[in-house]
Design a protein around this motif. Structure first.
Motif, PDB file in Angstrom:
ATOM      1  N   TRP A 126      12.732   8.578  61.328  1.00  0.00           N
ATOM      2  CA  TRP A 126      13.733   9.267  62.927  1.00  0.00           C
ATOM      3  C   TRP A 126      13.678  10.844  62.978  1.00  0.00           C
ATOM      4  CZ3 TRP A 126      16.657  12.365  60.070  1.00  0.00           C
ATOM      5  CH2 TRP A 126      17.114  12.143  58.738  1.00  0.00           C
ATOM      6  N   ILE A 127      13.057  11.263  61.735  1.00  0.00           N
ATOM      7  CA  ILE A 127      13.198  12.994  62.395  1.00  0.00           C
ATOM      8  C   ILE A 127      12.519  13.658  63.177  1.00  0.00           C
ATOM      9  CG2 ILE A 127      11.065  13.792  60.997  1.00  0.00           C
ATOM     10  CD1 ILE A 127      12.392  16.195  59.464  1.00  0.00           C
ATOM     11  N   PRO A 203      20.952  12.777  58.145  1.00  0.00           N
ATOM     12  CA  PRO A 203      20.117  12.669  59.710  1.00  0.00           C
ATOM     13  C   PRO A 203      21.581  13.885  60.038  1.00  0.00           C
ATOM     14  CG  PRO A 203      20.947  10.800  58.887  1.00  0.00           C
ATOM     15  CD  PRO A 203      20.857  11.872  57.896  1.00  0.00           C
ATOM     16  N   LYS A 207      19.758  17.547  61.918  1.00  0.00           N
ATOM     17  CA  LYS A 207      21.113  17.831  63.407  1.00  0.00           C
ATOM     18  C   LYS A 207      20.844  19.034  63.736  1.00  0.00           C
ATOM     19  CE  LYS A 207      21.203  13.287  64.984  1.00  0.00           C
ATOM     20  NZ  LYS A 207      22.676  12.498  65.568  1.00  0.00           N
TER      21      LYS A 207
END
Length: 313
Positions: A126-127, A203, A207
């Motif tokens: 997901w990065i 996450p 961010k």
């Protein structure tokens, strides 16, 4: 009935491998659980479960269908070399060993005929999502962002002292993500430009890295760190950030091996860093590092072939 895997870990730190392994084992049709020895003790079907242990010191056999010993790191702390010798000669024998890299495999020197594979460190799939793209210059949250350990044992105090000397009154901001050693927090929390964000879910942490001008990769020089891959360096590259790192052997090896764009400085990161270097720091090309996703790393390791032989079931 689904085949079962239990991922055993010491429970003392964040292990990015555990969610990565769990997700992909589930995709392969396994029922996956994870936890500490106490959690394993309450497992009702241990004899029908594959034990995947992130290795500490386990000198007594743990009942299981078969055992994988996963050496993510060499031993840390006092008497680390003796701890590794104890693991070599006193740990129980598994059915398979996994090592992060070949340097670690050679240093452990088991030489007992038990098969082994390499499973390097990776980054979450997901990065590469759009929410981790770099923002516009006016929306940056910090000039520098660091994620990771902040302790005197790793000499991180000298990094903060160097920032204080060079940039405390410059208007530049250093954002620190993770749980700092209490003494370090007390000593530097009032320094202009230093901001402690605390421990955050991965996450959220990444961010903030994505929203910073440059990512800081400080890594220790001593054993065992000199023999392992700096996971944060992989994450920074996958985020496409300009990277500023110290000249620790593991940083130099990783940057060379993966062609990561970076500004390499001295041991304390900020002592010799100039404004010109910061302004010239090149971002990394995110597309080049999609080969580092856990999905790709795990698929290429060969562990799936071991998990599926009919003899185990």
């Amino acid at each position: 009935m689904k085949k079962s895997v239990f991922i055993l870990h010491p429970g003392k730190a964040h292990y990015p491998e555990v969610p990565a392994y769990s997700s992909h084992l589930a995709d392969w049709g396994f029922h996956v659980r994870s936890g500490t020895l106490d959690d394993l003790a309450h497992l009702p079907d241990r004899l029908n479960t594959i034990l995947w242990a992130l290795m500490g010191f386990y000198h007594q056999a743990i009942p299981a269908a078969c055992a994988i010993h996963d050496y993510r790191s060499l031993s840390v702390g006092r008497l680390a070399l003796l701890k590794d010798l104890a693991k070599r000669y006193l740990n129980t024998k598994p059915d398979l060993r996994i090592f992060q890299n070949d340097r670690q495999r050679q240093l452990m020197r088991f030489n007992d005929g038990i098969p082994s594979i390499l499973l390097p460190m990776g980054v979450p799939n997901w990065i590469f999502g759009p929410e981790f793209s770099a923002p516009q210059a006016g929306d940056l949250v910090a000039d520098f962002c660091y994620v990771g350990d902040m302790s005197r044992e790793r000499h991180f105090d000298m990094v903060l002292k160097a920032f204080e000397r060079r940039f405390a009154n410059s208007g530049r901001k250093l954002l620190l993500i993770g749980q700092p050693e209490p003494q370090l927090h007390a000593q530097f929390r009032s320094v202009p430009g230093i901001h402690f964000a605390g421990r955050l879910p991965q996450p959220e942490a990444l961010k903030l890295v994505a929203s910073s001008r440059a990512a800081i990769c400080y890594f220790p020089y001593h054993r065992p760190h000199c023999y392992q891959t700096p996971t944060k360096l992989l994450e920074y590259a996958a985020l496409g950030k300009p990277v500023i790192c110290n000249d620790a052997p593991a940083n130099l090896e990783c940057c060379k091996q993966l062609s990561i764009e970076s500004i390499v400085t001295g041991a304390d990161i900020f002592g010799s860093l100039t404004s010109e270097q910061i302004d010239r720091a090149k971002p990394n090309d995110r597309e080049r590092f999609k080969k580092l996703t856990w999905q790709t790393i795990i698929n290429q390791s060969g562990v799936r072939a071991f998990l599926h032989p009919p003899i185990l079931y």
